[in-house]
Design a protein around this motif. Sequence first.
Motif, PDB file in Angstrom:
ATOM      1  N   LYS A  41       0.813  -1.224   0.000  1.00  0.00           N
ATOM      2  CA  LYS A  41       0.000   0.000   0.000  1.00  0.00           C
ATOM      3  C   LYS A  41       0.840   1.265   0.000  1.00  0.00           C
ATOM      4  CE  LYS A  41      -4.203  -1.829   2.094  1.00  0.00           C
ATOM      5  NZ  LYS A  41      -5.101  -1.820   3.265  1.00  0.00           N
ATOM      6  N   PHE A  44       2.670   2.472  -3.465  1.00  0.00           N
ATOM      7  CA  PHE A  44       1.943   3.176  -4.527  1.00  0.00           C
ATOM      8  C   PHE A  44       2.180   4.684  -4.433  1.00  0.00           C
ATOM      9  CE2 PHE A  44      -1.979   5.400  -5.829  1.00  0.00           C
ATOM     10  CZ  PHE A  44      -1.950   5.111  -7.177  1.00  0.00           C
ATOM     11  N   ALA A  72       0.198   2.288 -11.395  1.00  0.00           N
ATOM     12  CA  ALA A  72      -0.246   0.956 -10.986  1.00  0.00           C
ATOM     13  C   ALA A  72      -1.660   0.692 -11.472  1.00  0.00           C
ATOM     14  CB  ALA A  72      -0.182   0.830  -9.466  1.00  0.00           C
ATOM     15  N   CYS A  73      -2.012  -0.594 -11.444  1.00  0.00           N
ATOM     16  CA  CYS A  73      -3.361  -1.014 -11.803  1.00  0.00           C
ATOM     17  C   CYS A  73      -3.725  -2.225 -10.945  1.00  0.00           C
ATOM     18  CB  CYS A  73      -3.455  -1.326 -13.295  1.00  0.00           C
ATOM     19  SG  CYS A  73      -2.340  -2.656 -13.832  1.00  0.00           S
ATOM     20  N   ILE A  74      -4.929  -2.705 -11.089  1.00  0.00           N
ATOM     21  CA  ILE A  74      -5.376  -3.901 -10.371  1.00  0.00           C
ATOM     22  C   ILE A  74      -5.326  -5.076 -11.341  1.00  0.00           C
ATOM     23  CG2 ILE A  74      -7.243  -4.976  -9.045  1.00  0.00           C
ATOM     24  CD1 ILE A  74      -6.038  -2.485  -7.714  1.00  0.00           C
ATOM     25  N   GLU A  79      -4.929  -7.765  -7.062  1.00  0.00           N
ATOM     26  CA  GLU A  79      -3.768  -7.150  -6.419  1.00  0.00           C
ATOM     27  C   GLU A  79      -3.370  -5.863  -7.139  1.00  0.00           C
ATOM     28  OE1 GLU A  79      -0.690  -9.976  -4.378  1.00  0.00           O
ATOM     29  OE2 GLU A  79      -0.956 -10.644  -6.440  1.00  0.00           O
ATOM     30  N   THR A  80      -2.822  -4.923  -6.377  1.00  0.00           N
ATOM     31  CA  THR A  80      -2.262  -3.710  -6.969  1.00  0.00           C
ATOM     32  C   THR A  80      -0.864  -4.048  -7.480  1.00  0.00           C
ATOM     33  OG1 THR A  80      -3.487  -2.322  -5.421  1.00  0.00           O
ATOM     34  CG2 THR A  80      -1.632  -1.303  -6.560  1.00  0.00           C
ATOM     35  N   SER A  83       1.984  -0.878 -13.461  1.00  0.00           N
ATOM     36  CA  SER A  83       1.443  -0.911 -14.816  1.00  0.00           C
ATOM     37  C   SER A  83       2.482  -1.509 -15.759  1.00  0.00           C
ATOM     38  CB  SER A  83       1.077   0.504 -15.273  1.00  0.00           C
ATOM     39  OG  SER A  83       0.031   1.025 -14.479  1.00  0.00           O
TER      40      SER A  83
END
Length: 197
Positions: A41, A44, A72-74, A79-80, A83
Amino acid sequence: MIEIFDTIISRDLAERYFHCDLPHCKGRCCVEGDAGAPLEKAEFNILRKILPVIWNDLSPDAQRVINAQGVACIDREGETVTSIVNGKDCVFTCYDENAVCRCAIEKAYYEGKTDFLKPVSCHLYPVRVKQYKYYKAVNYDKWNICKAGELLGKLKQVPLYQFLKEPLIRKFGSEWYNALDECVKTMVKPKISKDRI
């Protein structure tokens, strides 16, 4: 399996040899795969903060992806992750004069431009940590691109957990690592067959 505190650790960390061999693998772990690197967390926000520092080392395609969807993406597991560009390269990759894939974040760290080395999941690779309800699983992510690392590790006689001492301490702390080290020293060593190099 080895159990230390709230972690269940694969014996591969003790029984397999490993030492990254970048000249041979060319940093393919930052390129191949179907998702970017898992992020914690706090990471990011750190990546967003240091983005101006590393921006000029990123490819134009990576810059476009970041402008469109962020750092970033999911992924499909929820999960994060960092990208990626064109379904492969992490957006933070850059290449040296020998076409070896490097990390722009790590490059900036060693140039003294940031105090953030890189995401801990990258630092730990080829070990992956997965959080379950009551424990974390710590496993060796075996795949063919790391074969050169296994061969070099066997040549140097470096167990995987020793090669990853710094990132394992970064993730779990010195007390955890020392407990793992003591546990490994008391384990009965299996005969490593030719197919386990």
